[in-house]
Design an enzyme around this catalytic site. Structure first.
Site, PDB file in Angstrom:
ATOM      1  N   ALA A  45       0.834  -1.212   0.000  1.00 12.53           N
ATOM      2  CA  ALA A  45       0.000   0.000   0.000  1.00 12.53           C
ATOM      3  C   ALA A  45       0.863   1.254   0.000  1.00 12.53           C
ATOM      4  O   ALA A  45       1.197   1.792   1.059  1.00 12.53           O
ATOM      5  CB  ALA A  45      -0.951  -0.028   1.191  1.00 12.53           C
ATOM      6  N   SER A  64       2.497   8.675  -9.178  1.00 14.89           N
ATOM      7  CA  SER A  64       3.859   8.824  -9.718  1.00 14.89           C
ATOM      8  C   SER A  64       4.726   9.623  -8.744  1.00 14.89           C
ATOM      9  O   SER A  64       5.920   9.374  -8.607  1.00 14.89           O
ATOM     10  CB  SER A  64       3.812   9.551 -11.069  1.00 14.89           C
ATOM     11  OG  SER A  64       2.895   8.917 -11.928  1.00 14.89           O
ATOM     12  N   ILE A  70      -5.147  -0.059  -4.276  1.00 15.71           N
ATOM     13  CA  ILE A  70      -4.351  -1.088  -3.605  1.00 15.71           C
ATOM     14  C   ILE A  70      -4.843  -2.477  -4.010  1.00 15.71           C
ATOM     15  O   ILE A  70      -5.957  -2.892  -3.657  1.00 15.71           O
ATOM     16  CB  ILE A  70      -4.380  -0.902  -2.067  1.00 15.71           C
ATOM     17  CG1 ILE A  70      -3.953   0.539  -1.720  1.00 15.71           C
ATOM     18  CG2 ILE A  70      -3.499  -1.932  -1.375  1.00 15.71           C
ATOM     19  CD1 ILE A  70      -2.613   0.988  -2.331  1.00 15.71           C
ATOM     20  N   GLY A 125     -13.556  -9.572 -36.401  1.00 22.51           N
ATOM     21  CA  GLY A 125     -14.636  -9.407 -35.418  1.00 22.51           C
ATOM     22  C   GLY A 125     -14.440 -10.262 -34.173  1.00 22.51           C
ATOM     23  O   GLY A 125     -14.739  -9.832 -33.052  1.00 22.51           O
ATOM     24  N   GLU A 158       3.168   0.286 -10.990  1.00 23.82           N
ATOM     25  CA  GLU A 158       4.606   0.150 -10.665  1.00 23.82           C
ATOM     26  C   GLU A 158       5.457   1.104 -11.506  1.00 23.82           C
ATOM     27  O   GLU A 158       6.543   0.767 -11.955  1.00 23.82           O
ATOM     28  CB  GLU A 158       5.075  -1.302 -10.779  1.00 23.82           C
ATOM     29  CG  GLU A 158       4.466  -2.169  -9.687  1.00 23.82           C
ATOM     30  CD  GLU A 158       5.071  -3.539  -9.581  1.00 23.82           C
ATOM     31  OE1 GLU A 158       6.301  -3.678  -9.693  1.00 23.82           O
ATOM     32  OE2 GLU A 158       4.286  -4.490  -9.377  1.00 23.82           O
ATOM     33  N   SER A 180       4.735   4.318 -17.939  1.00 21.48           N
ATOM     34  CA  SER A 180       5.781   4.293 -18.982  1.00 21.48           C
ATOM     35  C   SER A 180       6.580   5.598 -19.022  1.00 21.48           C
ATOM     36  O   SER A 180       7.807   5.586 -19.143  1.00 21.48           O
ATOM     37  CB  SER A 180       5.138   4.046 -20.352  1.00 21.48           C
ATOM     38  OG  SER A 180       4.662   2.723 -20.399  1.00 21.48           O
TER      39      SER A 180
HETATM   40  C1  FAD Z   1      -4.706  -1.981 -11.748  1.00 19.85           C
HETATM   41  C2  FAD Z   1      -3.838  -1.193 -10.823  1.00 19.85           C
HETATM   42  C3  FAD Z   1      -3.267  -1.818  -9.714  1.00 19.85           C
HETATM   43  C4  FAD Z   1      -2.484  -1.086  -8.816  1.00 19.85           C
HETATM   44  N1  FAD Z   1      -1.980  -1.696  -7.692  1.00 19.85           N
HETATM   45  C5  FAD Z   1      -1.296  -0.962  -6.778  1.00 19.85           C
HETATM   46  C6  FAD Z   1      -0.846  -1.548  -5.548  1.00 19.85           C
HETATM   47  O1  FAD Z   1      -1.029  -2.754  -5.309  1.00 19.85           O
HETATM   48  N2  FAD Z   1      -0.208  -0.778  -4.654  1.00 19.85           N
HETATM   49  C7  FAD Z   1       0.032   0.546  -4.884  1.00 19.85           C
HETATM   50  O2  FAD Z   1       0.621   1.203  -4.003  1.00 19.85           O
HETATM   51  N3  FAD Z   1      -0.379   1.143  -6.029  1.00 19.85           N
HETATM   52  C8  FAD Z   1      -1.032   0.429  -6.982  1.00 19.85           C
HETATM   53  N4  FAD Z   1      -1.472   1.005  -8.147  1.00 19.85           N
HETATM   54  C9  FAD Z   1      -1.230   2.429  -8.355  1.00 19.85           C
HETATM   55  C10 FAD Z   1      -0.247   2.733  -9.465  1.00 19.85           C
HETATM   56  O3  FAD Z   1       1.069   2.423  -9.077  1.00 19.85           O
HETATM   57  C11 FAD Z   1      -0.455   4.193  -9.865  1.00 19.85           C
HETATM   58  O4  FAD Z   1      -1.716   4.267 -10.506  1.00 19.85           O
HETATM   59  C12 FAD Z   1       0.643   4.701 -10.771  1.00 19.85           C
HETATM   60  O5  FAD Z   1       1.848   4.863 -10.068  1.00 19.85           O
HETATM   61  C13 FAD Z   1       0.253   6.054 -11.408  1.00 19.85           C
HETATM   62  O6  FAD Z   1      -0.185   6.938 -10.425  1.00 19.85           O
HETATM   63  P1  FAD Z   1      -1.544   7.762 -10.653  1.00 19.85           P
HETATM   64  O7  FAD Z   1      -2.616   6.803 -10.976  1.00 19.85           O
HETATM   65  O8  FAD Z   1      -1.721   8.644  -9.484  1.00 19.85           O
HETATM   66  O9  FAD Z   1      -1.277   8.615 -11.952  1.00 19.85           O
HETATM   67  P2  FAD Z   1      -0.488   9.996 -12.008  1.00 19.85           P
HETATM   68  O10 FAD Z   1       0.653  10.009 -11.080  1.00 19.85           O
HETATM   69  O11 FAD Z   1      -1.486  11.097 -11.922  1.00 19.85           O
HETATM   70  O12 FAD Z   1       0.099   9.935 -13.479  1.00 19.85           O
HETATM   71  C14 FAD Z   1      -0.772  10.012 -14.612  1.00 19.85           C
HETATM   72  C15 FAD Z   1       0.053  10.042 -15.868  1.00 19.85           C
HETATM   73  O13 FAD Z   1       0.900  11.188 -15.883  1.00 19.85           O
HETATM   74  C16 FAD Z   1       2.067  10.893 -16.621  1.00 19.85           C
HETATM   75  N5  FAD Z   1       3.250  11.160 -15.775  1.00 19.85           N
HETATM   76  C17 FAD Z   1       3.392  10.934 -14.454  1.00 19.85           C
HETATM   77  N6  FAD Z   1       4.617  11.316 -14.032  1.00 19.85           N
HETATM   78  C18 FAD Z   1       5.255  11.795 -15.115  1.00 19.85           C
HETATM   79  C19 FAD Z   1       6.555  12.351 -15.325  1.00 19.85           C
HETATM   80  N7  FAD Z   1       7.447  12.459 -14.325  1.00 19.85           N
HETATM   81  N8  FAD Z   1       6.867  12.766 -16.577  1.00 19.85           N
HETATM   82  C20 FAD Z   1       5.985  12.675 -17.593  1.00 19.85           C
HETATM   83  N9  FAD Z   1       4.733  12.146 -17.451  1.00 19.85           N
HETATM   84  C21 FAD Z   1       4.391  11.720 -16.234  1.00 19.85           C
HETATM   85  C22 FAD Z   1       1.990   9.398 -16.992  1.00 19.85           C
HETATM   86  O14 FAD Z   1       1.472   9.274 -18.304  1.00 19.85           O
HETATM   87  C23 FAD Z   1       1.013   8.858 -16.008  1.00 19.85           C
HETATM   88  O15 FAD Z   1       0.353   7.691 -16.474  1.00 19.85           O
HETATM   89  C24 FAD Z   1      -2.245   0.288  -9.062  1.00 19.85           C
HETATM   90  C25 FAD Z   1      -2.812   0.900 -10.186  1.00 19.85           C
HETATM   91  C26 FAD Z   1      -3.591   0.180 -11.055  1.00 19.85           C
HETATM   92  C27 FAD Z   1      -4.187   0.877 -12.240  1.00 19.85           C
END
Ligand code: FAD
Length: 388
Positions: free
Chosen positions: A127, A135, A160, A342, A365, A368
């Protein structure tokens, strides 16, 4: 091209080839009859089955002399993902969730939790993310304050995996030793803690247990601290350093399945009076898929091998592996959908499921774009170090 010819690459030892072969056979006879209708039930069943099969032993060391073998983790994820995305998820989360304990936990913490996660008796969760800090991990707002012989955790975690069904959560919270990333610590919170509330279950395109969690005066004993105070960021990043490569491996498994499905399709399907295999543009698509698959595999197993050789960190290699393998898998699977016409978008078709399965791997994790930042930073710092 066989689905296992890459096992002859020099990254692997005989034990890895044996693992992939045995797990493949196990998956063929054990995963077919699991009902995915209720993902919580399916996930619990998968963790139990994987534990009984002995496969979860790969996700955490059994004793102090054992180390996580990243090639085995990656091969297991690739193999499971080829058969069943939820089985890969169940396997992967036992490793990621227990990762901070296996890498930084005290002997007592390891003895308390790892036998259970390795046997499939205890489900694990990691978590870290919050609504405002995905990010931007250093922006975590959840707090943990010392109160006598306890810590009290308050705040919210979002996205989570295994949220709602886990027996053990490793929770990252601000303890305030320093600003930003240097003021975080990691804590073990038991699933039954009354201060841990499942605030929302989050449905996603490839269903698996996922939740927003609330920590409301959540009290844990002082010895629930994993690693040292203020080292939570290090604990999280070192854990991701091991497991990020394996996200690329799961992508590889999905992509490999998509290529196999495509080869079957183009052999069977006749178009314009001949098998689809005779259409030059189809051959071009197949060639592109095969090249991307091998390039992804080389990056994934290069990163895994490098870590297994004793590298302290493989941040750049793991970021390259995750970035390339997940993006390439998305392209490969998209081509597979196209080649199926299809049928490719028919609900329940294997390539339709793969199209949904792959998407989140490019986000979690470390998205990209974040992997690109990591790779560029590592390269620029090496360059400026060499130039000075
Ligand atoms: C199915 C799923 C399972 C998950 N499981 C877990 C888990 O078990 N435990 C846990 O702690 N978290 C988990 N997560 C959370 C996941 O790690 C975050 O969703 C991820 O790190 C992105 O954070 P955010 O959703 O807040 O997107 P944001 O941080 O808002 O980012 C959105 C977008 O902004 C862009 N971006 C971000 N930073 C940069 C940068 N420095 N430069 C350029 N572009 C950038 C990227 O395109 C990114 O996709 C999970 C997420 C999903 C979807």
């Amino acid at each position: 091209m066989s689905a296992t010819s890459h096992l002859n690459w020099p990254f692997f030892e005989a034990r890895h080839r044996a693992l992939a072969e045995k797990l493949g056979a196990w998956a063929r006879s054990n995963l077919g009859d699991i009902d995915h209708g209720d993902t919580d039930v399916a996930c619990r069943e998968l963790v139990t089955k994987l534990g009984e099969g002995g496969w979860l032993k790969l996700t955490a060391p059994g004793d102090d002399n054992e180390r996580l073998d990243v090639r085995s983790l990656a091969l297991a994820r690739e193999t499971l993902a080829r058969h069943d995305g939820l089985a890969d998820f169940a396997f992967a989360m036992q490793g990621l969730g227990a990762g901070p304990i296996s890498l930084f936990g005290s002997a007592a913490q390891r003895a308390a939790w790892l036998p259970g996660t390795r046997a499939g008796r205890a489900i694990a969760a990691f978590a870290l993310t919050e609504a405002a800090s995905g990010s931007d991990v250093a922006n975590i707002a959840t707090t943990a304050r010392r109160d006598g012989d306890r810590y009290v955790i308050d705040g919210e975690k979002c996205w989570i995996s295994n949220g709602g069904i886990a027996d053990v959560y490793v929770v990252f919270a601000r303890t305030g030793e320093a600003p930003g990333a240097r003021g975080l610590s990691a804590f073990i919170v038991e699933g039954g803690n009354s201060g841990l509330i499942v605030a929302e279950r989050i449905p996603v395109i490839a269903p698996h247990p996922l939740a927003r969690l609330k920590f409301d005066n959540c009290r844990v004993p002082a010895d629930a601290l994993v690693g040292r105070l203020g080292e939570g960021f290090k604990v999280a990043m070192a854990t991701l350093d091991v497991f990020r490569t394996t996200v690329g491996a799961a992508a590889l498994g999905f992509a490999r399945r998509a290529l196999t499905e495509s080869l079957t399709r183009v052999h069977k399907r006749e178009l314009f009076g001949a098998p689809m295999t005779e259409l030059k543009m189809v051959q071009g698509h197949l060639a592109d898929m095969a090249v991307e698959l091998d390039a992804a595999g080389l990056l994934v197993y290069r990163a895994a091998w490098t870590k297994d050789q004793g590298a302290a960190r493989v941040t750049r290699e793991a970021a390259m592996a995750k970035l390339y393998a997940t993006e390439a898998a998305q392209r490969i699977i998209d081509t597979a959908v196209q080649l199926h016409g299809g049928d490719g978008v028919r609900a329940g078709h294997p390539v339709e499921a793969l199209y949904r399965e792959i998407r989140a791997l490019r986000i979690y994790e470390g998205a990209s774009d974040v992997q690109k930042v990591i790779i560029a930073r590592a390269m620029l710092s090496e360059f400026s170090g060499a130039a000075s």
